[in-house]
Design a protein around this motif. Structure first.
Motif, PDB file in Angstrom:
ATOM      1  N   PHE A 281       0.813  -1.211   0.000  1.00 37.97           N
ATOM      2  CA  PHE A 281       0.000   0.000   0.000  1.00 37.97           C
ATOM      3  C   PHE A 281       0.850   1.267   0.000  1.00 37.97           C
ATOM      4  CE2 PHE A 281      -3.159  -3.074   1.404  1.00 37.97           C
ATOM      5  CZ  PHE A 281      -4.242  -2.705   0.624  1.00 37.97           C
ATOM      6  N   VAL A 282       2.080   1.189   0.471  1.00 40.89           N
ATOM      7  CA  VAL A 282       2.979   2.336   0.335  1.00 40.89           C
ATOM      8  C   VAL A 282       3.285   2.587  -1.136  1.00 40.89           C
ATOM      9  CG1 VAL A 282       5.339   3.124   0.754  1.00 40.89           C
ATOM     10  CG2 VAL A 282       3.979   2.220   2.631  1.00 40.89           C
ATOM     11  N   ASP A 283       3.515   1.508  -1.884  1.00 41.94           N
ATOM     12  CA  ASP A 283       3.754   1.662  -3.322  1.00 41.94           C
ATOM     13  C   ASP A 283       2.507   2.146  -4.052  1.00 41.94           C
ATOM     14  OD1 ASP A 283       6.345   0.808  -2.965  1.00 41.94           O
ATOM     15  OD2 ASP A 283       5.885  -1.309  -3.392  1.00 41.94           O
ATOM     16  N   LEU A 284       1.341   1.638  -3.666  1.00 38.43           N
ATOM     17  CA  LEU A 284       0.109   2.070  -4.317  1.00 38.43           C
ATOM     18  C   LEU A 284      -0.224   3.529  -4.008  1.00 38.43           C
ATOM     19  CD1 LEU A 284      -2.170  -1.067  -3.767  1.00 38.43           C
ATOM     20  CD2 LEU A 284      -1.007  -0.370  -5.863  1.00 38.43           C
ATOM     21  N   ALA A 285       0.105   3.985  -2.804  1.00 38.10           N
ATOM     22  CA  ALA A 285      -0.159   5.369  -2.424  1.00 38.10           C
ATOM     23  C   ALA A 285       0.897   6.347  -2.909  1.00 38.10           C
ATOM     24  CB  ALA A 285      -0.276   5.468  -0.903  1.00 38.10           C
ATOM     25  N   LYS A 286       1.993   5.833  -3.500  1.00 42.40           N
ATOM     26  CA  LYS A 286       3.085   6.691  -3.997  1.00 42.40           C
ATOM     27  C   LYS A 286       3.688   7.539  -2.879  1.00 42.40           C
ATOM     28  CE  LYS A 286       2.130   5.240  -8.171  1.00 42.40           C
ATOM     29  NZ  LYS A 286       2.980   4.251  -8.860  1.00 42.40           N
ATOM     30  N   GLU A 287       3.793   6.942  -1.711  1.00 36.40           N
ATOM     31  CA  GLU A 287       4.393   7.641  -0.578  1.00 36.40           C
ATOM     32  C   GLU A 287       5.842   7.209  -0.414  1.00 36.40           C
ATOM     33  OE1 GLU A 287       2.166   7.034   2.952  1.00 36.40           O
ATOM     34  OE2 GLU A 287       0.381   8.110   2.242  1.00 36.40           O
ATOM     35  N   PRO A 288       6.668   8.058   0.181  1.00 32.38           N
ATOM     36  CA  PRO A 288       8.058   7.634   0.440  1.00 32.38           C
ATOM     37  C   PRO A 288       8.101   6.509   1.462  1.00 32.38           C
ATOM     38  CG  PRO A 288       7.583   9.740   1.496  1.00 32.38           C
ATOM     39  CD  PRO A 288       6.417   9.449   0.598  1.00 32.38           C
ATOM     40  N   HIS A 289       9.035   5.613   1.303  1.00 34.37           N
ATOM     41  CA  HIS A 289       9.142   4.473   2.209  1.00 34.37           C
ATOM     42  C   HIS A 289       9.491   4.950   3.621  1.00 34.37           C
ATOM     43  CE1 HIS A 289       8.828   1.255  -0.800  1.00 34.37           C
ATOM     44  NE2 HIS A 289       9.443   2.104  -1.619  1.00 34.37           N
TER      45      HIS A 289
ATOM     46  N   LEU B 184      -1.888   2.282   6.740  1.00 31.27           N
ATOM     47  CA  LEU B 184      -1.960   1.283   7.804  1.00 31.27           C
ATOM     48  C   LEU B 184      -3.329   0.580   7.851  1.00 31.27           C
ATOM     49  CD1 LEU B 184      -0.425   0.016  10.167  1.00 31.27           C
ATOM     50  CD2 LEU B 184      -1.310   1.851  11.623  1.00 31.27           C
ATOM     51  N   LEU B 185      -4.400   1.305   7.609  1.00 31.93           N
ATOM     52  CA  LEU B 185      -5.740   0.706   7.701  1.00 31.93           C
ATOM     53  C   LEU B 185      -5.962  -0.401   6.676  1.00 31.93           C
ATOM     54  CD1 LEU B 185      -8.012   3.786   8.494  1.00 31.93           C
ATOM     55  CD2 LEU B 185      -7.450   1.873   9.989  1.00 31.93           C
ATOM     56  N   PRO B 186      -5.759  -0.182   5.380  1.00 31.33           N
ATOM     57  CA  PRO B 186      -5.955  -1.298   4.438  1.00 31.33           C
ATOM     58  C   PRO B 186      -4.947  -2.423   4.618  1.00 31.33           C
ATOM     59  CG  PRO B 186      -5.068   0.605   3.294  1.00 31.33           C
ATOM     60  CD  PRO B 186      -5.428   1.068   4.664  1.00 31.33           C
ATOM     61  N   ALA B 187      -3.703  -2.086   5.026  1.00 29.70           N
ATOM     62  CA  ALA B 187      -2.718  -3.136   5.257  1.00 29.70           C
ATOM     63  C   ALA B 187      -3.126  -4.015   6.438  1.00 29.70           C
ATOM     64  CB  ALA B 187      -1.348  -2.516   5.508  1.00 29.70           C
ATOM     65  N   TYR B 188      -3.698  -3.408   7.470  1.00 27.93           N
ATOM     66  CA  TYR B 188      -4.113  -4.186   8.640  1.00 27.93           C
ATOM     67  C   TYR B 188      -5.272  -5.120   8.296  1.00 27.93           C
ATOM     68  CZ  TYR B 188      -6.216  -5.279  13.137  1.00 27.93           C
ATOM     69  OH  TYR B 188      -6.772  -5.941  14.201  1.00 27.93           O
ATOM     70  N   ILE B 189      -6.283  -4.619   7.592  1.00 26.53           N
ATOM     71  CA  ILE B 189      -7.425  -5.474   7.279  1.00 26.53           C
ATOM     72  C   ILE B 189      -7.018  -6.590   6.330  1.00 26.53           C
ATOM     73  CG2 ILE B 189      -8.212  -4.025   5.385  1.00 26.53           C
ATOM     74  CD1 ILE B 189     -10.371  -6.012   7.872  1.00 26.53           C
ATOM     75  N   LEU B 190      -6.062  -6.332   5.431  1.00 21.67           N
ATOM     76  CA  LEU B 190      -5.571  -7.388   4.550  1.00 21.67           C
ATOM     77  C   LEU B 190      -4.812  -8.455   5.339  1.00 21.67           C
ATOM     78  CD1 LEU B 190      -5.371  -8.315   1.603  1.00 21.67           C
ATOM     79  CD2 LEU B 190      -3.262  -6.988   1.404  1.00 21.67           C
ATOM     80  N   SER B 191      -4.032  -8.027   6.305  1.00 21.93           N
ATOM     81  CA  SER B 191      -3.319  -8.985   7.152  1.00 21.93           C
ATOM     82  C   SER B 191      -4.281  -9.817   7.991  1.00 21.93           C
ATOM     83  CB  SER B 191      -2.340  -8.243   8.069  1.00 21.93           C
ATOM     84  OG  SER B 191      -1.398  -7.495   7.316  1.00 21.93           O
ATOM     85  N   GLU B 192      -5.359  -9.188   8.476  1.00 21.75           N
ATOM     86  CA  GLU B 192      -6.347  -9.924   9.261  1.00 21.75           C
ATOM     87  C   GLU B 192      -7.081 -10.949   8.408  1.00 21.75           C
ATOM     88  OE1 GLU B 192      -7.252  -9.604  12.835  1.00 21.75           O
ATOM     89  OE2 GLU B 192      -5.153  -9.085  12.499  1.00 21.75           O
ATOM     90  N   LEU B 193      -7.385 -10.610   7.165  1.00 22.25           N
ATOM     91  CA  LEU B 193      -8.036 -11.568   6.278  1.00 22.25           C
ATOM     92  C   LEU B 193      -7.145 -12.791   6.030  1.00 22.25           C
ATOM     93  CD1 LEU B 193      -9.703  -9.213   3.636  1.00 22.25           C
ATOM     94  CD2 LEU B 193     -10.847 -10.524   5.431  1.00 22.25           C
ATOM     95  N   LYS B 194      -5.867 -12.532   5.798  1.00 19.95           N
ATOM     96  CA  LYS B 194      -4.945 -13.641   5.562  1.00 19.95           C
ATOM     97  C   LYS B 194      -4.820 -14.521   6.810  1.00 19.95           C
ATOM     98  CE  LYS B 194      -0.165 -14.751   4.365  1.00 19.95           C
ATOM     99  NZ  LYS B 194      -0.588 -15.900   3.540  1.00 19.95           N
ATOM    100  N   ALA B 195      -4.705 -13.891   7.972  1.00 14.55           N
ATOM    101  CA  ALA B 195      -4.597 -14.678   9.212  1.00 14.55           C
ATOM    102  C   ALA B 195      -5.861 -15.498   9.466  1.00 14.55           C
ATOM    103  CB  ALA B 195      -4.327 -13.741  10.390  1.00 14.55           C
TER     104      ALA B 195
END
Length: 282
Positions: free
Chosen positions: A188-196, A208-219
Motif C-alpha cells: 500500500f505504500v507503493d500504491l499510495a506513492k508515498e516515500p518508504h 496502515l488501515l488497508p494493510a491491517y485489514i488485509l493482514s487480518e483476512l490472511k490470518a
C-alpha cells in the motif's frame, strides 16, 4: 269513497309536517350564517389592535440553550457534540471491521461451521455476538488507554477535541502495527506513492488501515484452513468406507456429520479454539 279517506288523511299529515319544519329550517340557516359572519367581524375589529413587535430569531442554536458541546471547542454556533455523535455512529461498523480483530474472529467461526457440516448452527447472530464479545475483551485495554489519555483530559478542559483525537490515534496505531505484515504495508505504500517510511511507526493511517485489514483476512483464512483439515480427513474416510461397502445410495454426510460433532465435543473444541485465538493476539 272509503278508499279516498286514508289518502286525504295522509295529505293533511304531510301538510302539517311541512308547516312545522319550515320555520325550524329557516331558523337553523339563519343561525349558521350568523356564526360564520361573527368570526370575520371579530377579526376585522381586533386586527388593528395588534401592536406587538416581532421576536427576533435566535442568532445561533447555542442561544436557545440546552446544546451540549465538547470542551475546548470555540464558537458555540454549531452543536459539535451532536455532529460528532452522529458521525461516530455511522463509522462504528467500519471502525469495528478495520481496526479490531473482529474480521479474523468471524472468518474463523464461519470456517468452523462449514467444516462441521452445519449450515445454520450456530446461527449468524450467535457467531457475530461471540465475535463482538471477544473483540471487546481484546480491545478493552486499548479503549481504557484511550479513555485515560484523551477523553478524561478533554472533559477536564485541558486539551481540545482535535488534540483528543490525535492522542486516541496512538493506542490504535500501536495495536494495528503489532499485527500488520510488512509485505502488506509495502504494497500500500507503493500504491499510495508515498516515500518508504523509516519504521512502522512512521506509516500513515491511509496505508496502515488497508494493510491491517488485509493482514487480518490472511490470518483468518490461515487459521480456518488449518481448522478445516481434520474434519476433511473424517469426510474422506467416511466416503471411502461407504463406497467400498457398496452403500452408494447413502450420502456420506449423514454419517460424517455426527462423527465430526462427536470428535469436536470429545476434544472440547470450543475451549481449544477460543484459547488459541486469544493467545494469538498476545
Amino acid at each position: 269513497m272509503t278508499r279516498c279517506v286514508p289518502a286525504r288523511r295522509l295529505a293533511m299529515l304531510l301538510f302539517l309536517l311541512l308547516a312545522v319544519a319550515a320555520p325550524v329550517a329557516a331558523q337553523t340557516r339563519f343561525a349558521s350564517n350568523a356564526a360564520s359572519v361573527a368570526p370575520q367581524h371579530a377579526l376585522s375589529s381586533t386586527s388593528p389592535r395588534i401592536t406587538k413587535n416581532p421576536v427576533p430569531p435566535a442568532s445561533s442554536p447555542a442561544d436557545i440553550g440546552g446544546v451540549l458541546q465538547f470542551p475546548g471547542t470555540t464558537g458555540g454556533s454549531v452543536p459539535w457534540s451532536v455532529v460528532v455523535l452522529l458521525t461516530a455512529l455511522t463509522l462504528i461498523p467500519s471502525v469495528l471491521v478495520c481496526m479490531t480483530p473482529f474480521a479474523r474472529l468471524l472468518i474463523v467461526f464461519h470456517f468452523l461451521r462449514q467444516a462441521l457440516g452445519l449450515q445454520t448452527t450456530p446461527s449468524n447472530q450467535t457467531l457475530i455476538g461471540l465475535s463482538l464479545i471477544l473483540t471487546f475483551f481484546l480491545m478493552q485495554p486499548v479503549a481504557n488507554q484511550i479513555y485515560q489519555e484523551s477523553y478524561v483530559p478533554m472533559q477536564a478542559g485541558q486539551i481540545t477535541s482535535i488534540d483528543a483525537l490525535t492522542r486516541a490515534e496512538d493506542p490504535i496505531r500501536h495495536f494495528m502495527t503489532h499485527y500488520v505484515r510488512d509485505k502488506d504495508v509495502a504494497l500500500f505504500v507503493d500504491l499510495a506513492k508515498e516515500p518508504h517510511p523509516a519504521s512502522i511507526n512512521d506509516v500513515s493511517m491511509r496505508v496502515l488501515l488497508p494493510a491491517y485489514i488485509l493482514s487480518e483476512l490472511k490470518a483468518g483464512f490461515q487459521i480456518g484452513t488449518v481448522l478445516f483439515l481434520p474434519f476433511l480427513i473424517v469426510d474422506m474416510v467416511v466416503a471411502s468406507i461407504t463406497t467400498s461397502v457398496g452403500m452408494l445410495q447413502l450420502p456420506p454426510v449423514v454419517i460424517s456429520t455426527p462423527l465430526k460433532l462427536l470428535l469436536f465435543l470429545m476434544v472440547d473444541g470450543w475451549h481449544l479454539l477460543i484459547g488459541s485465538l486469544m493467545r494469538s493476539f498476545n
